[in-house]
Design an enzyme around this catalytic site. Structure first.
Site, PDB file in Angstrom:
ATOM      1  N   SER A 193       0.858  -1.179   0.000  1.00 47.94           N
ATOM      2  CA  SER A 193       0.000   0.000   0.000  1.00 47.94           C
ATOM      3  C   SER A 193       0.896   1.231   0.000  1.00 47.94           C
ATOM      4  O   SER A 193       1.705   1.392  -0.905  1.00 47.94           O
ATOM      5  CB  SER A 193      -0.951  -0.032   1.203  1.00 47.94           C
ATOM      6  OG  SER A 193      -1.836   1.066   1.171  1.00 47.94           O
ATOM      7  N   HIS A 227      -2.493  -1.333  -3.364  1.00 53.16           N
ATOM      8  CA  HIS A 227      -3.590  -0.410  -3.116  1.00 53.16           C
ATOM      9  C   HIS A 227      -3.338   0.877  -3.903  1.00 53.16           C
ATOM     10  O   HIS A 227      -2.291   1.506  -3.749  1.00 53.16           O
ATOM     11  CB  HIS A 227      -3.690  -0.066  -1.630  1.00 53.16           C
ATOM     12  CG  HIS A 227      -3.972  -1.235  -0.752  1.00 53.16           C
ATOM     13  ND1 HIS A 227      -3.846  -1.183   0.620  1.00 53.16           N
ATOM     14  CD2 HIS A 227      -4.391  -2.501  -1.039  1.00 53.16           C
ATOM     15  CE1 HIS A 227      -4.159  -2.361   1.138  1.00 53.16           C
ATOM     16  NE2 HIS A 227      -4.494  -3.172   0.147  1.00 53.16           N
ATOM     17  N   ASP A 241      -4.581  -5.207   5.890  1.00 53.23           N
ATOM     18  CA  ASP A 241      -4.900  -6.069   4.750  1.00 53.23           C
ATOM     19  C   ASP A 241      -3.778  -7.073   4.510  1.00 53.23           C
ATOM     20  O   ASP A 241      -2.618  -6.707   4.347  1.00 53.23           O
ATOM     21  CB  ASP A 241      -5.104  -5.206   3.502  1.00 53.23           C
ATOM     22  CG  ASP A 241      -5.604  -5.999   2.300  1.00 53.23           C
ATOM     23  OD1 ASP A 241      -6.156  -7.100   2.505  1.00 53.23           O
ATOM     24  OD2 ASP A 241      -5.457  -5.493   1.169  1.00 53.23           O
TER      25      ASP A 241
END
EC number: 3.1.1.61
Length: 350
Positions: free
Chosen positions: A170, A197, A290
């Protein structure tokens, strides 16, 4: 109060962004710059908590402006770009290479079906990235030299059994992925799959930038495609991406996980379930959790797991959550991850 400097050569865009942010009680727009030269001056004079940066500007574009700010007065910078121009998207990732944290789409006109989602994404990005600690970039910044073999002892069974490498990232992920794959050899013997992400509309630009800046083949995953060694596949926008037992991609539009689709969790879970001990899972810098629990699943199923270490992470949320679960077998900075993968490659060929 989060203090924001807006940079864009379009008065209309500046007005739109300011009108969005001034509705937020914890955000204050402290200045506007209409070009890169103004941005450099105001960044030093106003000391904002975060800067939103346009790419296409006269005299000094967003890439050059970002580079100079990060050399002189480092501050979190997010690129706010259009998604209709591929060249602008590619230039946006050059700014990421220069030190910008992420790329986001410009909010569309009020009344557009994507307006509310884009505005929410933009405001959340201001809050999130304003907290990231950034460092000064050297003007003579060079790529990390090709790493030597890792000194980490890789159990023989691991480097013989791995069939696929799955990666989740991310905040700060694009820079780390660039560093890792730029240090992999030609003919790397395994496929790599990445969930990054990212704001919708930028995945293709990410793949192009990674290919052009590293020379390593990068493409967008396609449903049913057979994974090929020596290639990095990036999960497409808006679709959960998994891998099957015969090394093909499987897609799903099941509900988002961690408010994300694609999610790292979905990719890691599919790899753990379908490939068991034949998986190397890597969880890189990022907000939230995540992929953390699913990285543990990979480890529990006999696979190998790596988390990015705290010191090198832009944000230690995802790897930190994995560390709390004892999901990572190794905690490494990007250069050591590259060394690990090179050693894995070399020992498989013995």
């Amino acid at each position: 109060m989060i203090r924001v400097l807006l940079v864009d050569d379009s008065p209309v865009t500046l007005m739109v962004l300011q009108s969005i942010l001034e509705k937020e009680p914890d955000i204050s727009v402290i200045g506007q710059a209409k070009n890169g030269k103004e941005a450099i001056i105001l960044a030093s004079r106003l000391a904002p908590d975060i800067i939103t940066m346009d790419i296409n500007m006269p005299d000094l574009d967003g890439f050059a402006t970002t580079r100079q700010i990060m050399e002189r007065t480092p501050v979190p910078i997010i690129i706010v770009s259009g998604i209709d121009n591929l060249e602008e998207i590619r230039a946006s990732f050059r700014a990421v290479e220069a030190g910008a944290l992420a790329v986001f789409r410009k909010p569309p006109a009020y009344g557009d079906p994507d307006y509310e989602e884009a505005v929410s994404e933009f405001v959340n990005a201001i809050r999130t990235y304003s907290e990231v600690k950034v460092i000064r970039r050297r003007s003579n910044h060079l790529k990390v030299p090709k790493p030597e073999a890792s000194t980490i002892q890789i159990p023989f069974q691991i480097h013989q059994d791995i069939r696929v490498i799955v990666i989740g990232a991310s905040t700060g992920g694009p820079q780390v992925i660039q560093e890792i794959i730029s240090n992999l050899p030609l003919g790397f013997p395994l496929p790599l799959v990445l969930v990054q992400h990212m704001s919708p509309g930028f995945i293709e630009g990410l793949a192009l930038w990674l290919t052009e800046s590293t020379g390593f083949p990068v493409s967008i995953a396609r449903e049913g495609e057979v994974l090929q060694p020596g290639k990095l596949y990036v999960a497409p926008d808006g679709i959960h991406t998994g891998v099957t037992s015969d090394l093909r991609f499987s897609f799903s539009i099941s509900p988002p996980e961690h408010n994300l689709r694609p999610s790292v969790s979905y990719l890691f879970r599919s790899a753990a379930k379908n490939l068991g001990s034949h998986v190397l899972g890597i969880l890189l810098s990022g907000m939230g959790s995540d992929g953390a629990e699913e990285l543990l699943q990979i480890r529990q199923n006999g696979g190998c797991t790596i988390i990015q270490d705290r010191d090198s992470s832009f944000v230690y949320g995802m790897p930190g959550a994995a560390e709390m679960l004892n999901a990572g077998m190794f905690s490494l900075p990007p250069v050591e991850i590259a060394r690990f993968l090179r050693s894995l490659s070399e020992r498989r060929q013995l």
